[in-house]
Design a protein around this motif. Structure first.
Motif, mmCIF file in Angstrom:
data_model
loop_
_atom_site.group_PDB
_atom_site.id
_atom_site.type_symbol
_atom_site.label_atom_id
_atom_site.label_comp_id
_atom_site.label_asym_id
_atom_site.label_seq_id
_atom_site.Cartn_x
_atom_site.Cartn_y
_atom_site.Cartn_z
ATOM 1 N N ASP A 49 0.833 -1.209 0.000
ATOM 2 C CA ASP A 49 0.000 0.000 0.000
ATOM 3 C C ASP A 49 0.864 1.255 0.000
ATOM 4 O OD1 ASP A 49 -2.577 -1.134 -0.059
ATOM 5 O OD2 ASP A 49 -2.686 -1.289 2.128
ATOM 6 N N LEU A 52 2.767 1.731 -3.391
ATOM 7 C CA LEU A 52 1.849 2.166 -4.452
ATOM 8 C C LEU A 52 1.444 3.626 -4.246
ATOM 9 C CD1 LEU A 52 -0.423 -1.003 -4.813
ATOM 10 C CD2 LEU A 52 1.414 -0.251 -6.358
ATOM 11 N N GLU A 53 1.139 3.989 -3.007
ATOM 12 C CA GLU A 53 0.773 5.380 -2.711
ATOM 13 C C GLU A 53 1.907 6.328 -3.076
ATOM 14 O OE1 GLU A 53 -0.441 8.229 1.057
ATOM 15 O OE2 GLU A 53 -0.743 6.074 1.241
ATOM 16 N N THR A 57 -0.659 5.682 -6.931
ATOM 17 C CA THR A 57 -1.678 4.705 -7.288
ATOM 18 C C THR A 57 -2.056 3.913 -6.038
ATOM 19 O OG1 THR A 57 -2.318 3.015 -8.912
ATOM 20 C CG2 THR A 57 -0.052 2.907 -8.058
ATOM 21 N N ASP A 58 -2.885 2.904 -6.207
ATOM 22 C CA ASP A 58 -3.286 2.102 -5.048
ATOM 23 C C ASP A 58 -3.748 0.721 -5.498
ATOM 24 O OD1 ASP A 58 -6.025 2.236 -5.862
ATOM 25 O OD2 ASP A 58 -6.270 4.116 -4.782
ATOM 26 N N LYS A 59 -4.201 -0.074 -4.538
ATOM 27 C CA LYS A 59 -4.564 -1.464 -4.826
ATOM 28 C C LYS A 59 -5.781 -1.596 -5.739
ATOM 29 C CE LYS A 59 -6.959 -1.731 -0.420
ATOM 30 N NZ LYS A 59 -6.804 -2.227 0.946
#
Length: 116
Positions: A49, A52-53, A57-59
């Motif tokens: 998480d 990506l952050e 972006t994210d999951k």
């Protein structure tokens, strides 16, 4: 030529690589390998998480996941943590296999690719 962004590049690997709107993460393992499979999985997903952050972006934007477990019998317990972590109707394509991991204490390693 498109820019390649490498997060924390090291001599062997980077913590993430971003290119053309895609974010590639390496295999992520728990820092606290004293935890059981559920604890290690939760910690790995927290790291994913955060990475990506960091790349905007994210999951919800996951495309692929490769999961290695030390013992395939732990797959069901891993999924007890993995499944609620995923966004509704947002599961990526995935492989989950048993493997000998680089750290003998590690029970799970997860690698994902996401788009922005």
């Amino acid at each position: 030529m498109s820019k390649i962004i490498r997060t924390e590049p090291g001599p062997i690997l980077s913590r993430a690589v971003e290119y053309h709107g895609f974010v590639y993460l390496p295999g992520v393992v728990a820092k606290d390998t004293g935890k059981d499979i559920k604890g290690q999985t939760a910690e790995v997903l927290e790291q994913i998480d955060a990475l990506l952050e960091h790349h905007g972006t994210d999951k919800t934007r996951l495309l692929t996941a490769t999961i290695w477990v030390k013992h395939i019998k732990d797959r069901a317990e891993l999924n007890e943590v993995w499944t609620p972590w995923l966004p509704k109707d947002g599961a990526p394509v995935r492989a989950c296999v048993q493997a000998e991991l680089a750290s003998p204490e590690a029970l799970v390693e997860i690698m994902v690719t996401a788009c922005k």
